[in-house]
Write a protein that holds these residues in place. Structure first.
Motif, PDB file in Angstrom:
ATOM      1  N   THR A 110      33.999  66.470  56.146  1.00 37.82           N
ATOM      2  CA  THR A 110      33.105  67.127  54.937  1.00 37.82           C
ATOM      3  C   THR A 110      33.620  67.914  53.821  1.00 37.82           C
ATOM      4  O   THR A 110      33.651  67.576  52.533  1.00 37.82           O
ATOM      5  CB  THR A 110      31.774  68.054  55.638  1.00 37.82           C
ATOM      6  N   ALA A 133      28.140  67.209  56.980  1.00 33.97           N
ATOM      7  CA  ALA A 133      28.481  68.400  57.436  1.00 33.97           C
ATOM      8  C   ALA A 133      27.735  68.642  58.830  1.00 33.97           C
ATOM      9  O   ALA A 133      28.221  68.780  60.062  1.00 33.97           O
ATOM     10  CB  ALA A 133      28.241  69.635  56.898  1.00 33.97           C
ATOM     11  N   LEU A 134      26.243  68.211  58.906  1.00 35.77           N
ATOM     12  CA  LEU A 134      25.472  68.446  60.151  1.00 35.77           C
ATOM     13  C   LEU A 134      26.048  67.520  61.435  1.00 35.77           C
ATOM     14  O   LEU A 134      26.025  67.828  62.376  1.00 35.77           O
ATOM     15  CB  LEU A 134      24.121  68.287  59.872  1.00 35.77           C
ATOM     16  N   ILE A 135      26.253  66.346  60.861  1.00 36.06           N
ATOM     17  CA  ILE A 135      26.637  65.160  61.850  1.00 36.06           C
ATOM     18  C   ILE A 135      28.087  65.497  62.401  1.00 36.06           C
ATOM     19  O   ILE A 135      28.349  65.340  63.681  1.00 36.06           O
ATOM     20  CB  ILE A 135      26.652  63.768  61.156  1.00 36.06           C
ATOM     21  N   GLU A 136      29.014  65.930  61.305  1.00 36.29           N
ATOM     22  CA  GLU A 136      30.247  66.302  61.666  1.00 36.29           C
ATOM     23  C   GLU A 136      30.154  67.675  62.700  1.00 36.29           C
ATOM     24  O   GLU A 136      30.763  67.539  64.023  1.00 36.29           O
ATOM     25  CB  GLU A 136      31.377  66.833  60.664  1.00 36.29           C
ATOM     26  N   LEU A 137      29.355  68.776  62.563  1.00 39.02           N
ATOM     27  CA  LEU A 137      29.246  69.724  63.448  1.00 39.02           C
ATOM     28  C   LEU A 137      28.455  69.238  64.697  1.00 39.02           C
ATOM     29  O   LEU A 137      28.948  69.941  65.986  1.00 39.02           O
ATOM     30  CB  LEU A 137      28.186  70.747  62.840  1.00 39.02           C
ATOM     31  N   GLY A 138      27.506  68.278  64.826  1.00 37.42           N
ATOM     32  CA  GLY A 138      27.190  67.623  66.081  1.00 37.42           C
ATOM     33  C   GLY A 138      28.067  66.818  66.854  1.00 37.42           C
ATOM     34  O   GLY A 138      27.527  66.346  67.773  1.00 37.42           O
ATOM     35  N   ALA A 164      21.808  60.820  61.694  1.00 46.65           N
ATOM     36  CA  ALA A 164      21.136  62.272  61.851  1.00 46.65           C
ATOM     37  C   ALA A 164      19.825  62.458  62.951  1.00 46.65           C
ATOM     38  O   ALA A 164      19.967  63.144  64.060  1.00 46.65           O
ATOM     39  CB  ALA A 164      21.025  63.195  60.727  1.00 46.65           C
ATOM     40  N   THR A 181      21.114  72.286  71.970  1.00 48.61           N
ATOM     41  CA  THR A 181      20.064  71.393  71.365  1.00 48.61           C
ATOM     42  C   THR A 181      18.981  72.152  71.029  1.00 48.61           C
ATOM     43  O   THR A 181      18.303  72.829  71.996  1.00 48.61           O
ATOM     44  CB  THR A 181      19.883  70.147  72.155  1.00 48.61           C
ATOM     45  N   ALA A 206      19.549  63.874  66.601  1.00 43.63           N
ATOM     46  CA  ALA A 206      18.960  65.066  66.973  1.00 43.63           C
ATOM     47  C   ALA A 206      17.953  64.510  68.064  1.00 43.63           C
ATOM     48  O   ALA A 206      17.839  65.377  68.788  1.00 43.63           O
ATOM     49  CB  ALA A 206      18.154  65.231  65.510  1.00 43.63           C
ATOM     50  N   ILE A 214      25.337  67.311  53.136  1.00 43.06           N
ATOM     51  CA  ILE A 214      24.600  68.137  54.102  1.00 43.06           C
ATOM     52  C   ILE A 214      24.570  67.205  55.314  1.00 43.06           C
ATOM     53  O   ILE A 214      24.867  67.635  56.293  1.00 43.06           O
ATOM     54  CB  ILE A 214      23.180  68.474  53.751  1.00 43.06           C
ATOM     55  N   LEU A 215      24.251  65.993  55.173  1.00 39.81           N
ATOM     56  CA  LEU A 215      24.169  65.037  56.493  1.00 39.81           C
ATOM     57  C   LEU A 215      25.470  65.123  56.980  1.00 39.81           C
ATOM     58  O   LEU A 215      25.770  65.095  58.407  1.00 39.81           O
ATOM     59  CB  LEU A 215      23.587  63.798  56.151  1.00 39.81           C
TER      60      LEU A 215
END
Length: 146
Positions: free
Chosen positions: A6, A65-70, A122, A137, A126, A62-63
Motif C-alpha cells: 500500500t 490497505a485493508l486487504i493487506e492488513l487482513g 474485500a 474478526t 470480510a 483504502i481497499l
C-alpha cells in the motif's frame, strides 16, 4: 504495522498526481487562468484527468490497505496496485487526445475492473473470515430490543 504494498502504490500514485498537476500549470501560467479552465478544452481535459485520479485513488488505496492488513496475497495486491498506477498514467495520456481513444478508454476500464476486483476481494475476506470464525474478526450480531 508497515504495509509495504500500500505504501509503495500510494507513493507511486502521489508521483502520478504530481505529474498530472504539473501538466496543468504551463497552460494556467501562459493564459493567466487562476480558477477554472477559461474555456480551454485541453486544460479542462487535463484538470479532469487529475481530478479523476483523485476520485478513484482513495478507494483503491483504502481497499489495498485493508486487504493487506487482513493478510491478502501480497502478489495479488502488487499486481492490482501496479495495474492501477499504469491505468491512471494511460488515462492521463488519453485525456490529451480530444476524441475517444484506446488509452483513455483502457485506463478507465482497467480502473473500474481493478476497483471491482478489490471490492469483491474485500467482501470475500470480510465474510469468509467471519464464517470461518477467524480470530480478530469483528462479528456484528443483531440484538432484539425489548
Amino acid at each position: 504495522m508497515i504495509l509495504p504494498v500500500t505504501l509503495t502504490i500510494a507513493a507511486a500514485l502521489a508521483v502520478v498526481n504530481l505529474w498530472l498537476a504539473f501538466r496543468i500549470v504551463p497552460t494556467r501560467l501562459r493564459d493567466k487562468v487562476l480558477v477554472g479552465d477559461n474555456g480551454d478544452v485541453r486544460l479542462h481535459a487535463r484538470m479532469r484527468a487529475q481530478a479523476n485520479l483523485v476520485e478513484y485513488a482513495p478507494f483503491v488505496l483504502i481497499l489495498l490497505a485493508l486487504i493487506e492488513l487482513g493478510g491478502g496475497s501480497p502478489m495479488g495486491l502488487w499486481i492490482l496496485g501496479m495495474a492501477f498506477v499504469i491505468a491512471r498514467i494511460l488515462h492521463g495520456f488519453g485525456m490529451d487526445r480530444l476524441q475517444s481513444n484506446p488509452l483513455r478508454a483502457g485506463g478507465a476500464l482497467a480502473t473500474w475492473v481493478i476497483l471491482a476486483v478489490l471490492a469483491g476481494w474485500a467482501l470475500a475476506m470480510a465474510y469468509g473470515a467471519r464464517e470461518a470464525g477467524l480470530p480478530g474478526t469483528l462479528v456484528v450480531t443483531p440484538v432484539a430490543h425489548a
